[in-house]
Design a protein around this motif. Structure first.
Motif, PDB file in Angstrom:
ATOM      1  N   TYR A   5       0.830  -1.199   0.000  1.00 40.40           N
ATOM      2  CA  TYR A   5       0.000   0.000   0.000  1.00 40.40           C
ATOM      3  C   TYR A   5       0.870   1.257   0.000  1.00 40.40           C
ATOM      4  O   TYR A   5       0.652   2.167  -0.764  1.00 40.40           O
ATOM      5  CB  TYR A   5      -0.935  -0.012   1.211  1.00 40.40           C
ATOM      6  CG  TYR A   5      -1.707   1.275   1.381  1.00 40.40           C
ATOM      7  CD1 TYR A   5      -2.807   1.540   0.572  1.00 40.40           C
ATOM      8  CD2 TYR A   5      -1.321   2.220   2.307  1.00 40.40           C
ATOM      9  CE1 TYR A   5      -3.514   2.721   0.703  1.00 40.40           C
ATOM     10  CE2 TYR A   5      -2.022   3.408   2.447  1.00 40.40           C
ATOM     11  CZ  TYR A   5      -3.116   3.653   1.643  1.00 40.40           C
ATOM     12  OH  TYR A   5      -3.796   4.827   1.774  1.00 40.40           O
ATOM     13  N   TYR A   6       1.859   1.292   0.873  1.00 42.32           N
ATOM     14  CA  TYR A   6       2.715   2.462   0.946  1.00 42.32           C
ATOM     15  C   TYR A   6       3.578   2.628  -0.297  1.00 42.32           C
ATOM     16  O   TYR A   6       3.875   3.737  -0.689  1.00 42.32           O
ATOM     17  CB  TYR A   6       3.607   2.418   2.195  1.00 42.32           C
ATOM     18  CG  TYR A   6       2.834   2.713   3.455  1.00 42.32           C
ATOM     19  CD1 TYR A   6       2.281   3.965   3.655  1.00 42.32           C
ATOM     20  CD2 TYR A   6       2.643   1.747   4.416  1.00 42.32           C
ATOM     21  CE1 TYR A   6       1.553   4.246   4.798  1.00 42.32           C
ATOM     22  CE2 TYR A   6       1.917   2.020   5.562  1.00 42.32           C
ATOM     23  CZ  TYR A   6       1.374   3.270   5.747  1.00 42.32           C
ATOM     24  OH  TYR A   6       0.661   3.538   6.869  1.00 42.32           O
ATOM     25  N   MET A   7       3.984   1.543  -0.900  1.00 42.13           N
ATOM     26  CA  MET A   7       4.811   1.633  -2.098  1.00 42.13           C
ATOM     27  C   MET A   7       4.053   2.312  -3.241  1.00 42.13           C
ATOM     28  O   MET A   7       4.649   2.900  -4.110  1.00 42.13           O
ATOM     29  CB  MET A   7       5.304   0.255  -2.530  1.00 42.13           C
ATOM     30  CG  MET A   7       6.255  -0.394  -1.543  1.00 42.13           C
ATOM     31  SD  MET A   7       7.714   0.611  -1.189  1.00 42.13           S
ATOM     32  CE  MET A   7       8.605   0.414  -2.713  1.00 42.13           C
ATOM     33  N   LYS A   8       2.748   2.262  -3.224  1.00 40.96           N
ATOM     34  CA  LYS A   8       1.977   2.921  -4.264  1.00 40.96           C
ATOM     35  C   LYS A   8       2.004   4.438  -4.114  1.00 40.96           C
ATOM     36  O   LYS A   8       1.522   5.156  -4.963  1.00 40.96           O
ATOM     37  CB  LYS A   8       0.548   2.406  -4.244  1.00 40.96           C
ATOM     38  CG  LYS A   8       0.440   0.947  -4.658  1.00 40.96           C
ATOM     39  CD  LYS A   8      -0.966   0.480  -4.700  1.00 40.96           C
ATOM     40  CE  LYS A   8      -1.693   1.027  -5.856  1.00 40.96           C
ATOM     41  NZ  LYS A   8      -1.803   0.402  -7.092  1.00 40.96           N
ATOM     42  N   HIS A   9       2.587   4.902  -3.032  1.00 41.23           N
ATOM     43  CA  HIS A   9       2.673   6.332  -2.799  1.00 41.23           C
ATOM     44  C   HIS A   9       4.107   6.839  -2.950  1.00 41.23           C
ATOM     45  O   HIS A   9       4.418   7.938  -2.511  1.00 41.23           O
ATOM     46  CB  HIS A   9       2.180   6.672  -1.378  1.00 41.23           C
ATOM     47  CG  HIS A   9       0.715   6.439  -1.205  1.00 41.23           C
ATOM     48  ND1 HIS A   9      -0.232   7.349  -1.608  1.00 41.23           N
ATOM     49  CD2 HIS A   9       0.042   5.399  -0.690  1.00 41.23           C
ATOM     50  CE1 HIS A   9      -1.427   6.877  -1.339  1.00 41.23           C
ATOM     51  NE2 HIS A   9      -1.296   5.701  -0.787  1.00 41.23           N
ATOM     52  N   ILE A  10       4.965   6.034  -3.552  1.00 38.91           N
ATOM     53  CA  ILE A  10       6.382   6.403  -3.653  1.00 38.91           C
ATOM     54  C   ILE A  10       6.868   6.285  -5.094  1.00 38.91           C
ATOM     55  O   ILE A  10       6.728   5.250  -5.715  1.00 38.91           O
ATOM     56  CB  ILE A  10       7.254   5.511  -2.742  1.00 38.91           C
ATOM     57  CG1 ILE A  10       6.830   5.680  -1.279  1.00 38.91           C
ATOM     58  CG2 ILE A  10       8.730   5.835  -2.922  1.00 38.91           C
ATOM     59  CD1 ILE A  10       7.537   4.732  -0.330  1.00 38.91           C
ATOM     60  N   VAL A  11       7.456   7.368  -5.599  1.00 40.11           N
ATOM     61  CA  VAL A  11       8.156   7.343  -6.880  1.00 40.11           C
ATOM     62  C   VAL A  11       9.608   7.017  -6.548  1.00 40.11           C
ATOM     63  O   VAL A  11      10.233   7.686  -5.739  1.00 40.11           O
ATOM     64  CB  VAL A  11       8.075   8.712  -7.597  1.00 40.11           C
ATOM     65  CG1 VAL A  11       8.944   8.717  -8.838  1.00 40.11           C
ATOM     66  CG2 VAL A  11       6.627   9.043  -7.928  1.00 40.11           C
ATOM     67  N   GLN A  12      10.136   5.959  -7.159  1.00 34.50           N
ATOM     68  CA  GLN A  12      11.481   5.503  -6.845  1.00 34.50           C
ATOM     69  C   GLN A  12      12.449   5.820  -7.986  1.00 34.50           C
ATOM     70  O   GLN A  12      12.138   5.575  -9.139  1.00 34.50           O
ATOM     71  CB  GLN A  12      11.481   3.999  -6.608  1.00 34.50           C
ATOM     72  CG  GLN A  12      10.605   3.575  -5.449  1.00 34.50           C
ATOM     73  CD  GLN A  12      10.585   2.073  -5.303  1.00 34.50           C
ATOM     74  OE1 GLN A  12      11.621   1.466  -5.119  1.00 34.50           O
ATOM     75  NE2 GLN A  12       9.408   1.492  -5.402  1.00 34.50           N
ATOM     76  N   LEU A  13      13.617   6.350  -7.599  1.00 33.89           N
ATOM     77  CA  LEU A  13      14.678   6.622  -8.557  1.00 33.89           C
ATOM     78  C   LEU A  13      15.996   6.102  -8.007  1.00 33.89           C
ATOM     79  O   LEU A  13      16.183   6.034  -6.798  1.00 33.89           O
ATOM     80  CB  LEU A  13      14.820   8.122  -8.812  1.00 33.89           C
ATOM     81  CG  LEU A  13      13.642   8.800  -9.502  1.00 33.89           C
ATOM     82  CD1 LEU A  13      12.808   9.526  -8.487  1.00 33.89           C
ATOM     83  CD2 LEU A  13      14.131   9.734 -10.563  1.00 33.89           C
ATOM     84  N   THR A  14      16.884   5.755  -8.899  1.00 28.20           N
ATOM     85  CA  THR A  14      18.226   5.350  -8.505  1.00 28.20           C
ATOM     86  C   THR A  14      19.214   6.347  -9.109  1.00 28.20           C
ATOM     87  O   THR A  14      19.023   6.819 -10.230  1.00 28.20           O
ATOM     88  CB  THR A  14      18.538   3.906  -8.946  1.00 28.20           C
ATOM     89  OG1 THR A  14      19.827   3.546  -8.451  1.00 28.20           O
ATOM     90  CG2 THR A  14      18.507   3.739 -10.439  1.00 28.20           C
ATOM     91  N   VAL A  15      20.243   6.672  -8.341  1.00 26.34           N
ATOM     92  CA  VAL A  15      21.237   7.648  -8.769  1.00 26.34           C
ATOM     93  C   VAL A  15      22.593   6.972  -8.880  1.00 26.34           C
ATOM     94  O   VAL A  15      22.987   6.200  -8.005  1.00 26.34           O
ATOM     95  CB  VAL A  15      21.329   8.822  -7.762  1.00 26.34           C
ATOM     96  CG1 VAL A  15      22.472   9.765  -8.122  1.00 26.34           C
ATOM     97  CG2 VAL A  15      20.011   9.577  -7.702  1.00 26.34           C
ATOM     98  N   SER A  16      23.295   7.267  -9.941  1.00 24.19           N
ATOM     99  CA  SER A  16      24.665   6.780 -10.117  1.00 24.19           C
ATOM    100  C   SER A  16      25.492   7.936 -10.677  1.00 24.19           C
ATOM    101  O   SER A  16      24.953   8.963 -11.087  1.00 24.19           O
ATOM    102  CB  SER A  16      24.694   5.583 -11.063  1.00 24.19           C
ATOM    103  OG  SER A  16      24.165   5.928 -12.323  1.00 24.19           O
ATOM    104  N   LYS A  17      26.787   7.761 -10.663  1.00 25.50           N
ATOM    105  CA  LYS A  17      27.673   8.794 -11.216  1.00 25.50           C
ATOM    106  C   LYS A  17      28.316   8.215 -12.465  1.00 25.50           C
ATOM    107  O   LYS A  17      28.889   7.138 -12.446  1.00 25.50           O
ATOM    108  CB  LYS A  17      28.739   9.205 -10.199  1.00 25.50           C
ATOM    109  CG  LYS A  17      29.471  10.465 -10.599  1.00 25.50           C
ATOM    110  CD  LYS A  17      30.266  11.041  -9.463  1.00 25.50           C
ATOM    111  CE  LYS A  17      30.864  12.375  -9.878  1.00 25.50           C
ATOM    112  NZ  LYS A  17      31.644  12.970  -8.800  1.00 25.50           N
ATOM    113  N   ASP A  18      28.217   8.961 -13.561  1.00 21.69           N
ATOM    114  CA  ASP A  18      28.714   8.492 -14.847  1.00 21.69           C
ATOM    115  C   ASP A  18      29.393   9.651 -15.566  1.00 21.69           C
ATOM    116  O   ASP A  18      28.770  10.684 -15.805  1.00 21.69           O
ATOM    117  CB  ASP A  18      27.549   7.940 -15.677  1.00 21.69           C
ATOM    118  CG  ASP A  18      27.995   7.250 -16.933  1.00 21.69           C
ATOM    119  OD1 ASP A  18      29.118   6.701 -16.950  1.00 21.69           O
ATOM    120  OD2 ASP A  18      27.219   7.235 -17.910  1.00 21.69           O
TER     121      ASP A  18
END
Length: 82
Positions: A5-18
């Protein structure tokens, strides 16, 4: 089930350095942005997420309500604990 339920309220992003740039890629939202500093990247992330979701049906992205943004930073070349 509560976690789902809570995951439906979260936009997830991953950050890397390139190549000297920080790059953020959406996990559950089709967005990509980059910047020279992490502070600039956080501003860019807020802007791109707002632009993509503006006026959209959040359910098409598996989201509802007013989603939060969760950013994970991928550490590379880290020292391993012994």
């Amino acid at each position: 089930m509560v976690v789902f339920y809570y995951m439906k309220h979260i936009v997830q992003l991953t950050v890397s350095k390139d190549d000297g740039q920080y790059v953020a890629e959406g996990i559950n939202l089709p967005v990509v942005t980059q910047a020279e500093t992490l502070d600039e990247l956080m501003d860019n992330i807020q802007e791109v997420v707002s632009l993509v979701l503006e006026g959209e049906d959040l359910h098409q992205y598996g989201l509802e309500g007013e989603p939060s943004v969760l950013v994970n930073y991928e550490l590379t070349d880290t020292a391993h604990a012994v």
